[in-house]
Write an enzyme that holds these catalytic residues in place. Structure first.
Site, mmCIF file in Angstrom:
data_model
loop_
_atom_site.group_PDB
_atom_site.id
_atom_site.type_symbol
_atom_site.label_atom_id
_atom_site.label_comp_id
_atom_site.label_asym_id
_atom_site.label_seq_id
_atom_site.Cartn_x
_atom_site.Cartn_y
_atom_site.Cartn_z
ATOM 1 N NE ARG A 115 -18.262 18.750 -7.058
ATOM 2 C CZ ARG A 115 -18.950 18.180 -8.057
ATOM 3 N NH1 ARG A 115 -19.452 18.924 -9.013
ATOM 4 N NH2 ARG A 115 -19.121 16.891 -8.087
ATOM 5 C CE1 TYR A 116 -17.683 25.165 -7.023
ATOM 6 C CE2 TYR A 116 -19.833 24.278 -7.597
ATOM 7 C CZ TYR A 116 -18.558 24.641 -7.966
ATOM 8 O OH TYR A 116 -18.162 24.489 -9.270
ATOM 9 N NE ARG A 119 -22.026 28.020 -5.366
ATOM 10 C CZ ARG A 119 -20.907 28.233 -6.061
ATOM 11 N NH1 ARG A 119 -20.916 28.131 -7.369
ATOM 12 N NH2 ARG A 119 -19.801 28.560 -5.442
ATOM 13 C CB CYS A 128 -35.459 14.338 -19.624
ATOM 14 S SG CYS A 128 -34.249 14.337 -18.298
ATOM 15 C CB CYS A 132 -29.709 15.682 -24.106
ATOM 16 S SG CYS A 132 -31.056 16.719 -23.571
ATOM 17 C CB CYS A 135 -27.578 13.373 -20.708
ATOM 18 S SG CYS A 135 -28.034 13.607 -18.982
ATOM 19 N NE ARG A 137 -26.479 15.461 -12.577
ATOM 20 C CZ ARG A 137 -27.023 16.682 -12.592
ATOM 21 N NH1 ARG A 137 -28.257 16.854 -13.000
ATOM 22 N NH2 ARG A 137 -26.330 17.709 -12.164
ATOM 23 C CG ASP A 296 -19.675 16.389 -18.400
ATOM 24 O OD1 ASP A 296 -19.810 15.357 -19.078
ATOM 25 O OD2 ASP A 296 -20.603 16.928 -17.771
ATOM 26 C CG ASP A 333 -18.496 20.868 -13.565
ATOM 27 O OD1 ASP A 333 -17.752 20.854 -12.561
ATOM 28 O OD2 ASP A 333 -19.734 20.961 -13.496
ATOM 29 C CE LYS A 340 -21.216 24.087 -13.298
ATOM 30 N NZ LYS A 340 -21.603 23.436 -12.022
HETATM 31 C C1 PLP Z 1 -22.658 23.480 -11.412
HETATM 32 C C2 PLP Z 1 -22.873 23.131 -10.036
HETATM 33 C C3 PLP Z 1 -23.354 24.074 -9.114
HETATM 34 C C4 PLP Z 1 -23.695 25.487 -9.516
HETATM 35 O O1 PLP Z 1 -22.581 26.180 -9.960
HETATM 36 P P1 PLP Z 1 -22.680 27.701 -10.381
HETATM 37 O O2 PLP Z 1 -21.324 27.968 -10.918
HETATM 38 O O3 PLP Z 1 -22.984 28.480 -9.155
HETATM 39 O O4 PLP Z 1 -23.764 27.844 -11.397
HETATM 40 C C5 PLP Z 1 -23.510 23.682 -7.814
HETATM 41 N N1 PLP Z 1 -23.219 22.439 -7.410
HETATM 42 C C6 PLP Z 1 -22.749 21.519 -8.260
HETATM 43 C C7 PLP Z 1 -22.452 20.155 -7.750
HETATM 44 C C8 PLP Z 1 -22.557 21.837 -9.597
HETATM 45 O O5 PLP Z 1 -22.106 20.903 -10.447
HETATM 46 S S1 SF4 Z 2 -29.217 17.010 -20.421
HETATM 47 FE FE1 SF4 Z 2 -29.794 15.072 -19.395
HETATM 48 S S2 SF4 Z 2 -30.902 15.728 -17.572
HETATM 49 FE FE2 SF4 Z 2 -30.849 17.490 -18.957
HETATM 50 S S3 SF4 Z 2 -32.748 17.348 -20.152
HETATM 51 FE FE3 SF4 Z 2 -31.165 16.328 -21.336
HETATM 52 S S4 SF4 Z 2 -31.318 14.168 -20.759
HETATM 53 FE FE4 SF4 Z 2 -32.400 15.353 -19.190
#
Ligand code: PLP
Ligand code: SF4
Length: 377
Positions: A115-116, A119, A128, A132, A135, A137, A296, A333, A340
């Site tokens: 995305r960035y 990174r 996991c 959670c 979560c 995802r 989120d 986010d 973010k």
């Molecule tokens: C959160 C995230 C990052 C890392 O973000 P930082 O602000 O540098 O910690 C990188 N890529 C994606 C897709 C993210 O969601």
């Molecule tokens: S937040 Fe989601 S990905 Fe992270 S440890 Fe919990 S269940 Fe696993």
């Protein structure tokens, strides 16, 4: 007071030896998954049982004995809220999204979100130790069919190697520490071989949910590739156990740089005192509060959502009570892949013209006002 999960282990586990309790394999194999598994752990409330039956087929339930040992007798217990299905999960609001951060849209190759420019987020597993309930995802975590295969990982690594604008890789999942030590060692070695990477991060909740996983062998692997930046995910002071402290110490000794990503959740940690206590404990053990994340837009977690103002009030309330090391950025986010942004409390009270630029009046952490000349030319 720091809890020791072996000391507080439920009656169900009274016969378990300390050695077994300290083994992550035993912890992993004895995870609690059904309402019956919680007999001799906590008395599930009627709504918890109902949610267990209705919500667990939408998002799997698993709780390590270690994490279950931290549960209190009230359903409002922060550990229960985070790991036992809640009736709120059955309620999906129209503004909630299956993929709130559009991670699938920004996927140039399977298993990697870019995305960035600098990174990339690399997904290596969807398992996991504890699932959670908040979560982000949920859509794929806990689903064995979505676990990344070797060829998928190869092409993600090839993509990173081909893009020298990527300087920072975040190994994520699921929980990357669900991989074997051998696979982790190979992965870290292959990432280190990519010369344009400055930063390798691992995002993991194991220090909270399965701290036994950070054994000497893993610490050795981390040390070989130091510095590995580790993002932990502590949300409540009760989660900082004797076992977690040992895990943090091992990672610090292995040259890891630790930063905590807390998710702000209603009824779990949405007050200054709780966050202050958590952050003091983390700093004491070498883990710096990095982000406090607004929940989120994932589906079925509206019962956890707090108003933005709550996060701003917490950050403002921390200032003056703990040093800057203990104050995380409060981050949202943005849905749809906006990335973010950090939100900060507004300390400005008044602005007036001044011959040198402008005069600004600010309110400090204690509510007192001070004037500053902002020279603008
Ligand atoms: C959160 C995230 C990052 C890392 O973000 P930082 O602000 O540098 O910690 C990188 N890529 C994606 C897709 C993210 O969601
Ligand atoms: S937040 Fe989601 S990905 Fe992270 S440890 Fe919990 S269940 Fe696993």
């Amino acid at each position: 007071m720091i809890l020791d999960s072996f000391e507080t282990r439920p009656t169900r586990f009274h016969d378990v030896s300390q050695d077994k309790w300290g083994s992550w394999i035993w912890q992993q194999q004895n995870r609690l998954r059904t309402p019956e598994d919680f007999d001799g752990v906590v008395n599930l409330s009627e709504p918890e049982v109902r949610a267990f039956i209705d919500a667990s087929n939408m998002f799997k339930v698993a709780v390590t004995p270690h994490y279950a040992a931290l549960m209190g007798q009230q359903p409002s217990c922060p550990i229960r809220q985070q790991s036992l299905p809640q009736v709120g999960e059955l309620e999906v609001w129209p503004f909630e999204l299956e993929d709130p951060l559009a991670e699938e849209q920004f996927m140039p190759v399977e298993g990697l979100t870019h995305r960035y420019p600098d990174r990339a987020l690399l997904y290596v597993t969807h398992n996991c130790p504890v699932y959670c309930r908040h979560c982000t995802r949920k859509r794929k975590v806990a689903n064995p069919a979505t676990t990344s295969s070797n060829p998928q990982l190869d092409s993600a690594l090839a993509y990173i190697a081909d893009h020298d604008e990527i300087r920072d890789v975040i190994v994520s999942g699921g929980d990357p520490l669900s991989l074997s030590n051998a696979r982790l060692a190979t992965l870290l070695r292959r990432l280190r071989e990519i010369d344009h990477l400055d930063v390798i991060r691992i995002g993991t909740r194991n220090p909270v949910t399965l701290p036994q996983r950070i054994d000497d062998e893993l610490a050795q692997i981390l040390a070989e590739h130091a510095p590995i930046y580790v993002h932990t995910h502590f949300n409540h002071p009760r989660e900082v156990t004797t076992q977690s402290v040992t895990a943090l110490q091992r990672m610090v000794s292995a040259g890891c740089v630790l930063g905590n990503q807390m998710v702000l959740m209603r009824g779990v940690n949405d007050d200054v005192e709780t966050v202050l206590e958590l952050n003091r404990l983390l700093l004491r053990h070498g883990c710096r509060p990095y982000y406090m994340l607004q929940c989120d837009m994932a589906q079925g977690i509206t019962h956890f959502r707090t108003p933005i103002q709550t996060g701003l009030d917490i950050v403002a309330g921390l200032r003056g009570r703990i040093g800057g090391l203990g104050i995380p950025d409060f981050v949202v986010d943005l849905p749809g892949g906006g990335g973010k942004i950090e939100l900060t409390p507004d300390y400005l009270v008044e602005e007036r013209p001044h011959e040198a630029g402008r005069e600004l009046r600010f309110r400090n952490y204690a509510g007192k006002e001070y004037t500053l000349v902002d020279v603008v030319r």
